[in-house]
Design a protein around this motif. Structure first.
Motif, PDB file in Angstrom:
ATOM      1  N   GLU A 146      -3.234 -17.488  -6.962  1.00 17.29           N
ATOM      2  CA  GLU A 146      -3.928 -16.616  -7.913  1.00 17.29           C
ATOM      3  C   GLU A 146      -4.363 -17.381  -9.163  1.00 17.29           C
ATOM      4  O   GLU A 146      -5.468 -17.186  -9.678  1.00 17.29           O
ATOM      5  CB  GLU A 146      -3.004 -15.460  -8.298  1.00 17.29           C
ATOM      6  CG  GLU A 146      -3.627 -14.467  -9.274  1.00 17.29           C
ATOM      7  CD  GLU A 146      -2.642 -13.381  -9.672  1.00 17.29           C
ATOM      8  OE1 GLU A 146      -2.372 -13.238 -10.887  1.00 17.29           O
ATOM      9  OE2 GLU A 146      -2.144 -12.679  -8.773  1.00 17.29           O
TER      10      GLU A 146
ATOM     11  N   ASN B 128      -5.311 -10.952   4.697  1.00 18.89           N
ATOM     12  CA  ASN B 128      -5.918 -10.294   3.544  1.00 18.89           C
ATOM     13  C   ASN B 128      -7.435 -10.181   3.761  1.00 18.89           C
ATOM     14  O   ASN B 128      -8.134 -11.194   3.837  1.00 18.89           O
ATOM     15  CB  ASN B 128      -5.625 -11.090   2.281  1.00 18.89           C
ATOM     16  CG  ASN B 128      -6.179 -10.418   1.030  1.00 18.89           C
ATOM     17  OD1 ASN B 128      -6.838  -9.375   1.091  1.00 18.89           O
ATOM     18  ND2 ASN B 128      -5.922 -11.028  -0.116  1.00 18.89           N
ATOM     19  N   PRO B 129      -7.963  -8.947   3.870  1.00 17.50           N
ATOM     20  CA  PRO B 129      -9.394  -8.806   4.149  1.00 17.50           C
ATOM     21  C   PRO B 129     -10.295  -9.346   3.042  1.00 17.50           C
ATOM     22  O   PRO B 129     -11.478  -9.617   3.275  1.00 17.50           O
ATOM     23  CB  PRO B 129      -9.572  -7.284   4.317  1.00 17.50           C
ATOM     24  CG  PRO B 129      -8.401  -6.674   3.623  1.00 17.50           C
ATOM     25  CD  PRO B 129      -7.274  -7.650   3.768  1.00 17.50           C
ATOM     26  N   GLU B 130      -9.740  -9.512   1.830  1.00 18.01           N
ATOM     27  CA  GLU B 130     -10.520 -10.053   0.722  1.00 18.01           C
ATOM     28  C   GLU B 130     -10.254 -11.542   0.509  1.00 18.01           C
ATOM     29  O   GLU B 130     -10.787 -12.141  -0.423  1.00 18.01           O
ATOM     30  CB  GLU B 130     -10.188  -9.283  -0.555  1.00 18.01           C
ATOM     31  CG  GLU B 130     -10.533  -7.797  -0.469  1.00 18.01           C
ATOM     32  CD  GLU B 130     -10.135  -7.040  -1.721  1.00 18.01           C
ATOM     33  OE1 GLU B 130      -9.618  -7.690  -2.656  1.00 18.01           O
ATOM     34  OE2 GLU B 130     -10.338  -5.818  -1.759  1.00 18.01           O
ATOM     35  N   GLY B 131      -9.431 -12.143   1.375  1.00 22.88           N
ATOM     36  CA  GLY B 131      -9.094 -13.551   1.241  1.00 22.88           C
ATOM     37  C   GLY B 131     -10.031 -14.454   2.016  1.00 22.88           C
ATOM     38  O   GLY B 131     -10.974 -13.987   2.673  1.00 22.88           O
TER      39      GLY B 131
ATOM     40  N   GLU C   7       0.809  -1.211   0.000  1.00 20.91           N
ATOM     41  CA  GLU C   7       0.000   0.000   0.000  1.00 20.91           C
ATOM     42  C   GLU C   7       0.847   1.267   0.000  1.00 20.91           C
ATOM     43  O   GLU C   7       0.498   2.265  -0.635  1.00 20.91           O
ATOM     44  CB  GLU C   7      -0.923  -0.003   1.225  1.00 20.91           C
ATOM     45  CG  GLU C   7      -1.919   1.138   1.271  1.00 20.91           C
ATOM     46  CD  GLU C   7      -2.916   0.984   2.411  1.00 20.91           C
ATOM     47  OE1 GLU C   7      -3.603   1.973   2.712  1.00 20.91           O
ATOM     48  OE2 GLU C   7      -2.993  -0.116   2.987  1.00 20.91           O
TER      49      GLU C   7
ATOM     50  N   TYR D  96      -1.422 -13.876   3.536  1.00 20.72           N
ATOM     51  CA  TYR D  96      -2.551 -14.731   3.155  1.00 20.72           C
ATOM     52  C   TYR D  96      -3.638 -14.735   4.229  1.00 20.72           C
ATOM     53  O   TYR D  96      -4.834 -14.641   3.929  1.00 20.72           O
ATOM     54  CB  TYR D  96      -2.042 -16.154   2.909  1.00 20.72           C
ATOM     55  CG  TYR D  96      -3.131 -17.158   2.609  1.00 20.72           C
ATOM     56  CD1 TYR D  96      -3.690 -17.234   1.335  1.00 20.72           C
ATOM     57  CD2 TYR D  96      -3.599 -18.024   3.596  1.00 20.72           C
ATOM     58  CE1 TYR D  96      -4.697 -18.156   1.056  1.00 20.72           C
ATOM     59  CE2 TYR D  96      -4.601 -18.942   3.323  1.00 20.72           C
ATOM     60  CZ  TYR D  96      -5.143 -19.008   2.058  1.00 20.72           C
ATOM     61  OH  TYR D  96      -6.149 -19.918   1.783  1.00 20.72           O
TER      62      TYR D  96
ATOM     63  N   ALA E  39      -8.969 -13.896   6.396  1.00 20.25           N
ATOM     64  CA  ALA E  39      -9.286 -12.533   6.856  1.00 20.25           C
ATOM     65  C   ALA E  39      -9.196 -12.358   8.373  1.00 20.25           C
ATOM     66  O   ALA E  39     -10.103 -11.834   9.006  1.00 20.25           O
ATOM     67  CB  ALA E  39     -10.676 -12.128   6.353  1.00 20.25           C
TER      68      ALA E  39
ATOM     69  N   ALA F 289      -3.631  -4.551  -8.396  1.00 18.56           N
ATOM     70  CA  ALA F 289      -3.707  -5.957  -7.986  1.00 18.56           C
ATOM     71  C   ALA F 289      -2.343  -6.632  -7.956  1.00 18.56           C
ATOM     72  O   ALA F 289      -2.161  -7.635  -7.272  1.00 18.56           O
ATOM     73  CB  ALA F 289      -4.642  -6.721  -8.936  1.00 18.56           C
TER      74      ALA F 289
END
Length: 457
Positions: free
Chosen positions: A404, A276-279, A50, A273, A282, A58
Motif C-alpha cells: 500500500e 483482489n479484483p482491483e489488484g 466484507e 493479493y 485479479a 479501505a
C-alpha cells in the motif's frame, strides 16, 4: 537401556506398533489443529473483510489480517500454560484439551452472525474466538512434538519429529481444498451467504476423530520416567527463563525466519493479493485456492524429506541448506505471481515450499534436543510461540501495508529475505545436538549450552 534404539528411556521395549500409533496420532491431531487455524486466515483473505469489517472501507483488509496476527499475541500465554501443565502433568493431557479448545472456537466461528445482523458485536466475537484459537495453537505444538520425538529411536528423531510438522501443510491443504470445493458448490453470493461457514462447522467432525486417535496413545516415556522418579520441575517456566533465556530467544528467531515466509500463504496474503479484483493479478478464487492446495503437497513432501535428511547430516546442516533454498524461493515469489498466470503462481508457491520444508521439517527434533528434560515442554512451546509472534503474527498485514505504501511488492521481497537471513544467523549460533540423550538420566549433559561460544546454560 536409556536411549537405546530399541527401547524407550524407561527401558521398556517400544514396539513398531506403538511408534506407528504415536506418529499417526500426532499427524492427525496437528492436522486438525492447523486446519482450524488456517481456515480462519483463508476466510479473512476471501470474505471476512466484507462480512465483518466492511464498515472500515479501505482499511478492512488490513484489519482482517490484523485479527490473524492478534491470535499470535495469545500463543505465548497458551504456551506458558501448556508448558507448565505439560511439564507437571504430562504431554497427553494437554494435547487433549488444546484439541477440544481449538475445535470449539472454530465451530462457533461458523455459527457467528455477521456485522449486517448484529453490528459491531460480530467482529468483537470473531476476535475473541480467534484469541481462543491462539491459546490452543500455543499449547498444541510443543506437546505434539515431544510425544513424537521422545518416543522415537535416537537415529530417527528427525523423521519422527517431522510427523507433527506435516500437520501444517496438511492443515493448509485441507483448509484450501475444502474452501475451493465450497467456492464450486456455493459460487458467488452463495459463498458469502453460507458457503464459507461449512469448512468451520466441519471442524466438529475432525475434532471427534482427533480426540479418538489421541486417547489411544501412551504418555511420553521421558515424562513417565520423570514422574516415576518424582523429578518433575515445580516451576518449569521460572527455571527456563532464569537459566535459558538467551537460548529461548535464539530458538525463537530460528522459527521466525521460517514463519514469516510461510505466512504468505498460511496467513492468507497471497490468496488475497492474487484474487483482489482491483489488484494487478485479479485471478479467480477457485484456481488460486487449488494452487495453494497443490503447493501444500510439495511443502508436506519436503518437510518429510528434510526430517529424514536431518537424521543423516544433522539438524544444523539441513537448516543451512533450507535457508539458502528459502531465500531463492522468496526472490522468485512475486515476479512469478505478478505475471498473472495461475500456473506460474503455483510454480512460485511450490518453489517457495521447498525451502519452507527444509526449514520446518527438522524443527521438532532440533527444539527437543535443545532443552533439558524437566523443562522441555516449556522450552519448546515458548520458543515456538515467541518465534510465531516475531515471524508470522503480522507478516500478512506488514506485506499488505508495504504494498500500500510503496505500490510494489519489492519491499515485501526485501522483508521476507531479511527474515530468512535472521533465521540463518540464529541457526549458525547453535551447535548441532543431533542424537543427544533425551532422558532424565542425562540432564547434566542436556544443560550444557547449545549456543556456540558458551559453556554452561
Amino acid at each position: 537401556m536409556t536411549d537405546h534404539p530399541g527401547f524407550t528411556p524407561t527401558g521398556t521395549i517400544a514396539t513398531s506398533t506403538d511408534r506407528r500409533r504415536v506418529v499417526f496420532a500426532t499427524v492427525v491431531g496437528t492436522t486438525v489443529e492447523w486446519y482450524d487455524y488456517f481456515i480462519y486466515a483463508t476466510a479473512v483473505a476471501l470474505v471476512f473483510n466484507e462480512l465483518f469489517f466492511s464498515a472500515l472501507g479501505a482499511n478492512s483488509v488490513l484489519l482482517g489480517f490484523a485479527t490473524v496476527g492478534i491470535s499470535f499475541l495469545f500463543r505465548p500465554l497458551g504456551a506458558f500454560l501448556a508448558g507448565h501443565f505439560g511439564d507437571k502433568y504430562g504431554r497427553k493431557t494437554v494435547l487433549m484439551w488444546t484439541l477440544i479448545l481449538m475445535g470449539a472456537a472454530t465451530a462457533l466461528i461458523g455459527l457467528l452472525p455477521t456485522a449486517a445482523a448484529i453490528g459491531v458485536t460480530a467482529p468483537i466475537l470473531l476476535v475473541l474466538l480467534r484469541i481462543l484459537q491462539g491459546l490452543s495453537a500455543g499449547g498444541e505444538w510443543g506437546g505434539a512434538v515431544l510425544m513424537a520425538v521422545e518416543h522415537a529411536p535416537k537415529k530417527r528423531r528427525g523423521i519422527f519429529g517431522a510427523s507433527p510438522q506435516i500437520g501444517v501443510p496438511l492443515g493448509l491443504l485441507l483448509a484450501s481444498g475444502v474452501m475451493a470445493i465450497m467456492t464450486a458448490i456455493a459460487p458467488g453470493e452463495q459463498f458469502l451467504v453460507w458457503g464459507w461457514r461449512i469448512p468451520f462447522l466441519l471442524s466438529v467432525v475432525l475434532i471427534l476423530v482427533g480426540y479418538y486417535v489421541r486417547r489411544r496413545v501412551e504418555e511420553s516415556p521421558v515424562f513417565t520416567e520423570l514422574a516415576e522418579r518424582k523429578e518433575k520441575a515445580q516451576m518449569p517456566i521460572v527455571q527456563l527463563f532464569r537459566k535459558h533465556l538467551l537460548l529461548v530467544i535464539i530458538a525463537a528467531l530460528v522459527f521466525a525466519g521460517n514463519n514469516a515466509v510461510g505466512y504468505m500463504t498460511t496467513g492468507g496474503y497471497i490468496q488475497n493479493y492474487s484474487t483482489n479484483p482491483e489488484g494487478p493479478v485479479a485471478l479467480d478464487r477457485g484456481p488460486v485456492l487449488w494452487a495453494v492446495t497443490g503447493s501444500a503437497v510439495t511443502w508436506l513432501l519436503t518437510t518429510l524429506l528434510a526430517g529424514w535428511i536431518s537424521d543423516r547430516i544433522g539438524r544444523r546442516s539441513t537448516y543451512i541448506i533450507g535457508w539458502i533454498l528459502q531465500l531463492g524461493g522468496v526472490i522468485l515469489l512475486f515476479p512469478l505471481v505478478n505475471t498473472g498466470s495461475i500456473w506460474l503462481l503455483f510454480v512460485a508457491l511450490a518453489v517457495l515450499t521447498i525451502g519452507l520444508g527444509f526449514t520446518y521439517g527438522p524443527q521438532a527434533a532440533l527444539y527437543t534436543e535443545l532443552f533439558p528434560a524437566s523443562i522441555r515442554f516449556s522450552g519448546v512451546s515458548i520458543s515456538y510461540a515467541i518465534g510465531a509472534i516475531a515471524g508470522g503474527a503480522f507478516a500478512p498485514m506488514i506485506a499488505a501495508w508495504l504494498v500500500e505504501k510503496t505500490g510494489s511488492t519489492d519491499a515485501v521481497t526485501w522483508y521476507l529475505a531479511g527474515m530468512t537471513l535472521i533465521g540463518l544467523v540464529a541457526t549458525l549460533l547453535l551447535r548441532d545436538r543431533s542424537g543427544i540423550p533425551l532422558g532424565p538420566d542425562h540432564e547434566a549433559e542436556q544443560t550444557v549450552s547449545p549456543i556456540r561460544g558458551m559453556a554452561k546454560a
